[in-house]
Design an enzyme around this catalytic site. Sequence first.
Site, PDB file in Angstrom:
ATOM      1  N   HIS A   1       2.079  12.221  -7.219  1.00 23.39           N
ATOM      2  CA  HIS A   1       3.037  13.087  -6.520  1.00 23.39           C
ATOM      3  C   HIS A   1       2.975  14.462  -7.172  1.00 23.39           C
ATOM      4  O   HIS A   1       3.532  14.680  -8.235  1.00 23.39           O
ATOM      5  CB  HIS A   1       4.454  12.507  -6.574  1.00 23.39           C
ATOM      6  CG  HIS A   1       4.617  11.312  -5.687  1.00 23.39           C
ATOM      7  ND1 HIS A   1       5.176  11.389  -4.430  1.00 23.39           N
ATOM      8  CD2 HIS A   1       4.266  10.020  -5.853  1.00 23.39           C
ATOM      9  CE1 HIS A   1       5.166  10.190  -3.873  1.00 23.39           C
ATOM     10  NE2 HIS A   1       4.624   9.330  -4.709  1.00 23.39           N
TER      11      HIS A   1
ATOM     12  N   ASP B   1      -1.282  -1.091  -0.163  1.00 21.71           N
ATOM     13  CA  ASP B   1      -1.360   0.332  -0.507  1.00 21.71           C
ATOM     14  C   ASP B   1      -2.201   0.473  -1.765  1.00 21.71           C
ATOM     15  O   ASP B   1      -1.920  -0.162  -2.784  1.00 21.71           O
ATOM     16  CB  ASP B   1       0.065   0.870  -0.723  1.00 21.71           C
ATOM     17  CG  ASP B   1       0.114   2.382  -0.744  1.00 21.71           C
ATOM     18  OD1 ASP B   1      -0.854   3.015  -1.210  1.00 21.71           O
ATOM     19  OD2 ASP B   1       1.146   2.951  -0.315  1.00 21.71           O
TER      20      ASP B   1
HETATM   21 MN    MN Z   1      -0.007   4.893  -1.033  1.00 22.05          MN
HETATM   22 MN    MN Z   2       1.188   7.741  -1.099  1.00 19.55          MN
END
Ligand code: MN
Ligand code: MN
Length: 301
Positions: free
Chosen positions: A167, A88
């Site tokens: 986020h 990721d």
């Molecule tokens: Mn990610």
């Molecule tokens: Mn993400």
Amino acid sequence: MTKYDKEALEKFRLSGKILRESREEMKKFVREGMSAIEVCEKAESLIREKGGKPAFPCNVSINEVAAHYTSPPNDKLKIPEKAVVKVDMGVHVDGYVTDTAFTACFDSEYSSMQSAAEHALNAAIESIHGEMATSQIGLIIERTIKNRGFKPISNLTGHSVGRYLIHAGTSIPNVMQLSFAKVKAGEIYAIEPFITLPDAVGRIENSPEVTIFRLVKVKSVKNPNTKKLLKYIEKNFRTLPFAERWLKDVVPEDKHREAFKELLKCKAVMGYPVFIEISRKTVTQAEHTLLIKENGCEVLT
Ligand code: MN
Ligand code: MN
């Protein structure tokens, strides 16, 4: 009226292009037996070579570890044989964040679970548009996963992204969920289905291990090394997540541990625990960052 002007959107697009190219190179790079730190450092250096900055440390999450593992300094962890590895990665260009992930699968037993994550992501991409309810996106992801005989991880979600924000406030569930939230045209979201086996619990819990950190608040600290470390974090990462190995050589090696511990203790810095599937079943993941349009979306990554 969209949230980002043309210049900002171009930076998001460049960020996404750098990330897409880096991810495709990483798909060819990751191998069994390789050390995790080699994978992390390769991903992060590809991003820098292409003119971006890592928006967070490269995550290398193996088997039942779902997310949030990056190599600590001097990590000895190796990718085991037959591993299922979630890689990721994030890029920012002038703060504009994009986020992507793929699963490297070295066990053919899990290849349909790997492709199920891609299918669920694609199903969401094909149906998403401005004003779509996030609960509807969750339903589409959940159905796609269950139709293939697997289970979504219900307590991990996608998310809106913003400038210097991974986020940015809105969550995109991977299961049908009661919510009145909608995605908005002109905003940017990362969609990321996480999948496990049908007999798994299908939820993650925090592991005691913490390898990713973030600045919370600039506090006044007395120790000059602690102060130096804090200044470096503030200047280089702002509110974006970082790895402890990124702080190498900021203060003398024998003083680092103590200074870093003090930053955690006074809560200037917080840690993100590693996420692990509760029943210790293997997890796969796929992720793209999207610019939402009135009638669809543009995949940035
Ligand atoms: Mn990610
Ligand atoms: Mn993400």
